[in-house]
Design an enzyme around this catalytic site. Sequence first.
Site, PDB file in Angstrom:
ATOM      1  N   LYS A 238     -12.124  -2.384   6.467  1.00 17.45           N
ATOM      2  CA  LYS A 238     -11.341  -3.294   7.291  1.00 17.45           C
ATOM      3  C   LYS A 238     -11.894  -3.374   8.713  1.00 17.45           C
ATOM      4  O   LYS A 238     -11.970  -4.429   9.293  1.00 17.45           O
ATOM      5  CB  LYS A 238      -9.872  -2.858   7.346  1.00 17.45           C
ATOM      6  CG  LYS A 238      -9.244  -2.548   5.994  1.00 17.45           C
ATOM      7  CD  LYS A 238      -8.856  -3.795   5.209  1.00 17.45           C
ATOM      8  CE  LYS A 238      -8.657  -3.549   3.732  1.00 17.45           C
ATOM      9  NZ  LYS A 238      -7.611  -2.601   3.380  1.00 17.45           N
TER      10      LYS A 238
ATOM     11  N   ASP B  36      -1.863   6.360   6.834  1.00 13.47           N
ATOM     12  CA  ASP B  36      -2.883   5.460   6.301  1.00 13.47           C
ATOM     13  C   ASP B  36      -3.223   4.495   7.435  1.00 13.47           C
ATOM     14  O   ASP B  36      -2.400   3.671   7.830  1.00 13.47           O
ATOM     15  CB  ASP B  36      -2.301   4.722   5.086  1.00 13.47           C
ATOM     16  CG  ASP B  36      -3.265   3.679   4.505  1.00 13.47           C
ATOM     17  OD1 ASP B  36      -4.314   3.422   5.121  1.00 13.47           O
ATOM     18  OD2 ASP B  36      -2.947   3.130   3.429  1.00 13.47           O
TER      19      ASP B  36
ATOM     20  N   TRP C 266       0.827  -1.210   0.000  1.00 12.65           N
ATOM     21  CA  TRP C 266       0.000   0.000   0.000  1.00 12.65           C
ATOM     22  C   TRP C 266       0.855   1.251   0.000  1.00 12.65           C
ATOM     23  O   TRP C 266       0.584   2.204  -0.718  1.00 12.65           O
ATOM     24  CB  TRP C 266      -0.983   0.000   1.178  1.00 12.65           C
ATOM     25  CG  TRP C 266      -1.917  -1.159   1.086  1.00 12.65           C
ATOM     26  CD1 TRP C 266      -2.022  -2.208   1.959  1.00 12.65           C
ATOM     27  CD2 TRP C 266      -2.886  -1.423   0.047  1.00 12.65           C
ATOM     28  NE1 TRP C 266      -2.976  -3.090   1.519  1.00 12.65           N
ATOM     29  CE2 TRP C 266      -3.518  -2.637   0.359  1.00 12.65           C
ATOM     30  CE3 TRP C 266      -3.252  -0.758  -1.120  1.00 12.65           C
ATOM     31  CZ2 TRP C 266      -4.513  -3.194  -0.445  1.00 12.65           C
ATOM     32  CZ3 TRP C 266      -4.237  -1.305  -1.929  1.00 12.65           C
ATOM     33  CH2 TRP C 266      -4.854  -2.506  -1.590  1.00 12.65           C
TER      34      TRP C 266
HETATM   35  C1  LIG Z   1      -7.007  -2.067   1.981  1.00  7.27           C
HETATM   36  C2  LIG Z   1      -5.998  -1.032   2.130  1.00  7.27           C
HETATM   37  C3  LIG Z   1      -5.890   0.042   1.224  1.00  7.27           C
HETATM   38  C4  LIG Z   1      -6.743   0.163  -0.021  1.00  7.27           C
HETATM   39  O1  LIG Z   1      -7.982   0.592   0.255  1.00  7.27           O
HETATM   40  P1  LIG Z   1      -9.059   0.862  -0.903  1.00  7.27           P
HETATM   41  O2  LIG Z   1     -10.186   1.432  -0.114  1.00  7.27           O
HETATM   42  O3  LIG Z   1      -9.364  -0.464  -1.537  1.00  7.27           O
HETATM   43  O4  LIG Z   1      -8.481   1.812  -1.872  1.00  7.27           O
HETATM   44  C5  LIG Z   1      -4.943   1.022   1.485  1.00  7.27           C
HETATM   45  N1  LIG Z   1      -4.139   0.955   2.561  1.00  7.27           N
HETATM   46  C6  LIG Z   1      -4.203  -0.062   3.433  1.00  7.27           C
HETATM   47  C7  LIG Z   1      -3.302  -0.083   4.624  1.00  7.27           C
HETATM   48  C8  LIG Z   1      -5.136  -1.085   3.247  1.00  7.27           C
HETATM   49  O5  LIG Z   1      -5.203  -2.103   4.129  1.00  7.27           O
END
Ligand SMILES: *Cc1c(COP(=O)(O)O)cnc(C)c1O
Length: 352
Positions: free
Chosen positions: A187, A163, A99
């Site tokens: 998540k 993030d 990511w």
């Molecule tokens: C799942 C995830 C993403 C991507 O998220 P989307 O909503 O599918 O764009 C980005 N960063 C992390 C840490 C993730 O676990």
Amino acid sequence: MKKHNFYAGPSILPQSAIDETISALKDFAGTGISLASISHRSKEFDAVMNDAVAMFKELLDIPEGYSVLFLGGGASTQFAMIPFNLMRKKALYVNTGTWATKAIKEAKMFGEVIEIKGDDFFSIPKGYDIPEDADYVHITTNNTIYGTEYHEDLDINVPLIADMSSDIFSRKVDISKYALIYGGAQKNLAPSGVTFVIVRQDVLGKVEHKIPTMLNYQTHIDKNSMFNTPPVISVFTALQTLKWVKANGGVEGMNKRNNEKASAMYNEIDRNKLFKGTVAKEDRSIMNVCFVMNEEYKDFEAEFLEFATSKGMVGIKGHRSVGGFRASLYNALDIESVNALIAVMKEFESKH
Ligand SMILES: *Cc1c(COP(=O)(O)O)cnc(C)c1O
């Protein structure tokens, strides 16, 4: 048979959040209309949006000066929106996996990226210099695919951006240490479709270039995330999840629960002769527990997966880029599910 949901995302949500959503899809807030077909401008949905923002602020103890936004486009759109809104010259990115790599690719379109990266993604880089003139530092607090996690908030002198897609609400965070926090909701919070952003207003408005309206944080701050149609159902479910978090001890309650689950899993991985962990111990994630089979048992990988599946374990196959196994232990997962997985690991060990 009970299914134990270890999916990495979209992933397990509190049963109460699912039930409330089903009920609102039939009749939302006594309107006689489905949540799927009510105007986002209705006073009933407006209240949902306001409550969701208020719950974020309450549960995360968000100080004055920050805005909470609910946007579309996933965390992946934030990878570009962040540098678009905040990068003047350069930023430092800690690359801790897939990511972060994607975030770096976008940032490079807007300026210079200083990339900090270890030899592999099984631990988190530490002890690097941060240039004082960097516009910001970007980290991924929990690395969903590799299973590493920051356990403390960094204390640095430039704006910190994180993030937190896969560990928001899993532990107490000192929001005042961050300029911006974002994540996809699928998540730990809601079905896919909504992205949360917590942004300190004073970091905005400093770039000289123009920013397209939808990609400008200020647009969404000014319109309370209702400039365009927000992902109504996902925002509603997020609110239900947050009510469940509050009823279960808030983020401290979640953290206690998550630590118990993660310790139980790691203890078994370290004890069981068939398995081993993949991540440096101090950086082990409490959300995504990654493990593989020991060399001499490698041939049993497919058999274990099949055996675990036959016992109701769902979603424990490791990410395709890593292999092995991954048990995601998000907030809503009960310790019973972890105990069930551990029992399966023990049973498989006794057969070999
Ligand atoms: C799942 C995830 C993403 C991507 O998220 P989307 O909503 O599918 O764009 C980005 N960063 C992390 C840490 C993730 O676990």
